[in-house]
Design a protein around this motif. Structure first.
Motif, PDB file in Angstrom:
ATOM      1  N   PRO A 159       0.831  -1.211   0.000  1.00 41.63           N
ATOM      2  CA  PRO A 159       0.000   0.000   0.000  1.00 41.63           C
ATOM      3  C   PRO A 159       0.866   1.261   0.000  1.00 41.63           C
ATOM      4  O   PRO A 159       1.936   1.290   0.606  1.00 41.63           O
ATOM      5  CB  PRO A 159      -0.796  -0.108   1.309  1.00 41.63           C
ATOM      6  CG  PRO A 159      -0.733  -1.552   1.693  1.00 41.63           C
ATOM      7  CD  PRO A 159       0.590  -2.037   1.200  1.00 41.63           C
ATOM      8  N   TRP A 160       0.367   2.291  -0.685  1.00 40.37           N
ATOM      9  CA  TRP A 160       1.033   3.597  -0.686  1.00 40.37           C
ATOM     10  C   TRP A 160       0.301   4.513   0.275  1.00 40.37           C
ATOM     11  O   TRP A 160      -0.921   4.686   0.191  1.00 40.37           O
ATOM     12  CB  TRP A 160       1.021   4.207  -2.077  1.00 40.37           C
ATOM     13  CG  TRP A 160       1.850   5.464  -2.203  1.00 40.37           C
ATOM     14  CD1 TRP A 160       3.136   5.554  -2.646  1.00 40.37           C
ATOM     15  CD2 TRP A 160       1.460   6.808  -1.878  1.00 40.37           C
ATOM     16  NE1 TRP A 160       3.575   6.852  -2.612  1.00 40.37           N
ATOM     17  CE2 TRP A 160       2.563   7.659  -2.141  1.00 40.37           C
ATOM     18  CE3 TRP A 160       0.284   7.380  -1.381  1.00 40.37           C
ATOM     19  CZ2 TRP A 160       2.536   9.028  -1.937  1.00 40.37           C
ATOM     20  CZ3 TRP A 160       0.250   8.753  -1.158  1.00 40.37           C
ATOM     21  CH2 TRP A 160       1.356   9.559  -1.441  1.00 40.37           C
ATOM     22  N   LEU A 161       1.027   5.097   1.231  1.00 39.11           N
ATOM     23  CA  LEU A 161       0.440   6.041   2.178  1.00 39.11           C
ATOM     24  C   LEU A 161       1.107   7.399   2.034  1.00 39.11           C
ATOM     25  O   LEU A 161       2.275   7.489   1.641  1.00 39.11           O
ATOM     26  CB  LEU A 161       0.618   5.540   3.617  1.00 39.11           C
ATOM     27  CG  LEU A 161      -0.224   4.329   4.040  1.00 39.11           C
ATOM     28  CD1 LEU A 161       0.191   3.867   5.435  1.00 39.11           C
ATOM     29  CD2 LEU A 161      -1.719   4.658   4.004  1.00 39.11           C
ATOM     30  N   GLY A 205       7.036   0.248   1.296  1.00 41.76           N
ATOM     31  CA  GLY A 205       7.584   0.621  -0.001  1.00 41.76           C
ATOM     32  C   GLY A 205       8.653  -0.309  -0.532  1.00 41.76           C
ATOM     33  O   GLY A 205       9.429   0.066  -1.415  1.00 41.76           O
ATOM     34  N   GLY A 206       8.716  -1.522   0.004  1.00 43.80           N
ATOM     35  CA  GLY A 206       9.762  -2.451  -0.416  1.00 43.80           C
ATOM     36  C   GLY A 206      11.114  -2.144   0.200  1.00 43.80           C
ATOM     37  O   GLY A 206      12.100  -2.842  -0.067  1.00 43.80           O
ATOM     38  N   LYS A 207      11.177  -1.122   1.078  1.00 44.28           N
ATOM     39  CA  LYS A 207      12.443  -0.722   1.702  1.00 44.28           C
ATOM     40  C   LYS A 207      12.485  -1.031   3.189  1.00 44.28           C
ATOM     41  O   LYS A 207      13.519  -0.882   3.827  1.00 44.28           O
ATOM     42  CB  LYS A 207      12.685   0.771   1.471  1.00 44.28           C
ATOM     43  CG  LYS A 207      12.805   1.131  -0.004  1.00 44.28           C
ATOM     44  CD  LYS A 207      13.118   2.595  -0.193  1.00 44.28           C
ATOM     45  CE  LYS A 207      13.289   2.911  -1.672  1.00 44.28           C
ATOM     46  NZ  LYS A 207      13.675   4.328  -1.900  1.00 44.28           N
ATOM     47  N   ALA A 208      11.334  -1.426   3.737  1.00 41.39           N
ATOM     48  CA  ALA A 208      11.247  -1.815   5.149  1.00 41.39           C
ATOM     49  C   ALA A 208      10.164  -2.879   5.255  1.00 41.39           C
ATOM     50  O   ALA A 208       9.212  -2.903   4.478  1.00 41.39           O
ATOM     51  CB  ALA A 208      10.911  -0.618   6.033  1.00 41.39           C
ATOM     52  N   ARG A 254       6.512   3.046   7.244  1.00 39.55           N
ATOM     53  CA  ARG A 254       7.836   2.474   7.520  1.00 39.55           C
ATOM     54  C   ARG A 254       8.839   2.780   6.419  1.00 39.55           C
ATOM     55  O   ARG A 254      10.037   2.615   6.626  1.00 39.55           O
ATOM     56  CB  ARG A 254       7.719   0.964   7.693  1.00 39.55           C
ATOM     57  CG  ARG A 254       6.885   0.533   8.917  1.00 39.55           C
ATOM     58  CD  ARG A 254       7.523  -0.666   9.596  1.00 39.55           C
ATOM     59  NE  ARG A 254       8.904  -0.379   9.967  1.00 39.55           N
ATOM     60  CZ  ARG A 254       9.880  -1.286   9.956  1.00 39.55           C
ATOM     61  NH1 ARG A 254       9.633  -2.521   9.574  1.00 39.55           N
ATOM     62  NH2 ARG A 254      11.116  -0.965  10.312  1.00 39.55           N
ATOM     63  N   ASN A 255       8.363   3.184   5.268  1.00 43.97           N
ATOM     64  CA  ASN A 255       9.280   3.539   4.178  1.00 43.97           C
ATOM     65  C   ASN A 255      10.195   4.674   4.640  1.00 43.97           C
ATOM     66  O   ASN A 255       9.718   5.770   4.942  1.00 43.97           O
ATOM     67  CB  ASN A 255       8.482   3.985   2.949  1.00 43.97           C
ATOM     68  CG  ASN A 255       9.350   4.245   1.733  1.00 43.97           C
ATOM     69  OD1 ASN A 255      10.541   4.467   1.852  1.00 43.97           O
ATOM     70  ND2 ASN A 255       8.741   4.219   0.570  1.00 43.97           N
TER      71      ASN A 255
END
Length: 283
Positions: A77-79, A203-206, A275-276
């Motif tokens: 998801p994008w926040l 975001g795939g980073k966390a 978390r990104n």
């Protein structure tokens, strides 16, 4: 031009942040607009507020169109990017005086097309007349009214009395963290609505859940399991985010997550965990 910048930078940041959901992109938009405004003939700046808002709106609409393609391949998801709102008088405290900059409202704005979002923000947050909005975005006034009605329907605004947290958020967070610390599932369940939703953006980073977690039992289980895993390793502290109280998770001086909440009648209805690391710079 320096006087115009001092006078309108907070307003333009407000507009750009609501349109993009990103403080970093909003700052870039404002800077870009004023760089271009230096080359604008003074006669065209006879009404600077309208002209500068039009420039920012056009900048953000172009940005949103390209951003939507990137979000199609975004991991999970994008926040929106949360912002900390300190007590001193800064651009952030000016921004969040508008009710519509609550984090929950920013999430709802993601349901709209770029044009619907621009009309909604210009009308509801900044108080522009429909005739002014029509001039700003290059559409007929009647079309703007229709798009505004469509935007409200998509967001469910007419059915929501408020999208802001209601009640003493800081006291609620204290009880919430205490129930997690003691593993008190019954007390935790009493703090959640039946239809509570937990959304995380890594975001795939966390590490983060790639789909929203729903229902009271499921959310409570996920929160308890997660807390027990990290208890003692990280520090939890209340933090003013987007004009409301949320909390952050720290490891030393590093912020690992920003948690925004939406309460309904004293119970958690929505929890948003960002978390990104790219979105935590303003927290």
């Amino acid at each position: 031009m320096e006087e115009l910048y001092d006078q309108y930078k907070a307003l333009l940041f407000t507009l750009a942040y609501q349109l993009t959901g990103s403080a970093a992109d909003a700052e870039d938009a404002v800077q870009d607009v004023f760089v271009k405004a230096y080359d604008v003939h003074p006669e065209r700046l006879a009404e600077p507020k309208a002209y500068l808002c039009k420039m920012v709106t056009n900048h953000c609409l172009n940005q949103l169109k390209s951003a939507r393609k990137k979000r199609e391949i975004y991991v999970g998801p994008w926040l929106p990017e949360p912002i900390r709102t300190p007590e001193e008088d800064t651009i952030e405290t000016t921004v969040v005086r508008f009710d519509l900059l609550s984090y929950a409202m920013l999430v709802l704005l993601e349901r709209l097309t770029p044009t619907e979002r621009a009309i909604f923000v210009l009308r509801e947050a900044l108080g522009f007349d429909y005739s002014e909005i029509a001039d700003l975005i290059g559409k007929r006034e009647a079309n703007c009214r229709k798009l505004m009605s469509r935007a409200k329907n998509k967001m469910g605004v007419s059915e929501n009395e408020s999208v802001r947290a209601d009640g003493d958020e800081k006291e609620w967070i204290s009880r919430f963290l205490m129930s997690l610390e003691h593993g008190n599932i019954d007390h935790l369940l009493s703090l959640l609505t039946e239809d509570v939703t937990f959304i995380a953006d890594g975001g795939g980073k966390a590490q983060a859940y790639k789909r929203p977690i729903q229902t009271r039992d499921h959310v409570a289980s996920v929160l308890l399991d997660g807390f027990q895993t990290i208890q003692g390793k990280f520090h939890f502290e209340p933090a003013p985010l987007n004009g409301e109280i949320g909390f952050v998770i720290r490891s030393g001086d590093e912020i690992l997550a920003a948690i925004c909440i939406q309460l309904r009648h004293g119970k958690l209805a929505r929890m948003y965990a960002v978390r990104n690391p790219d979105k935590l710079a303003r927290v």
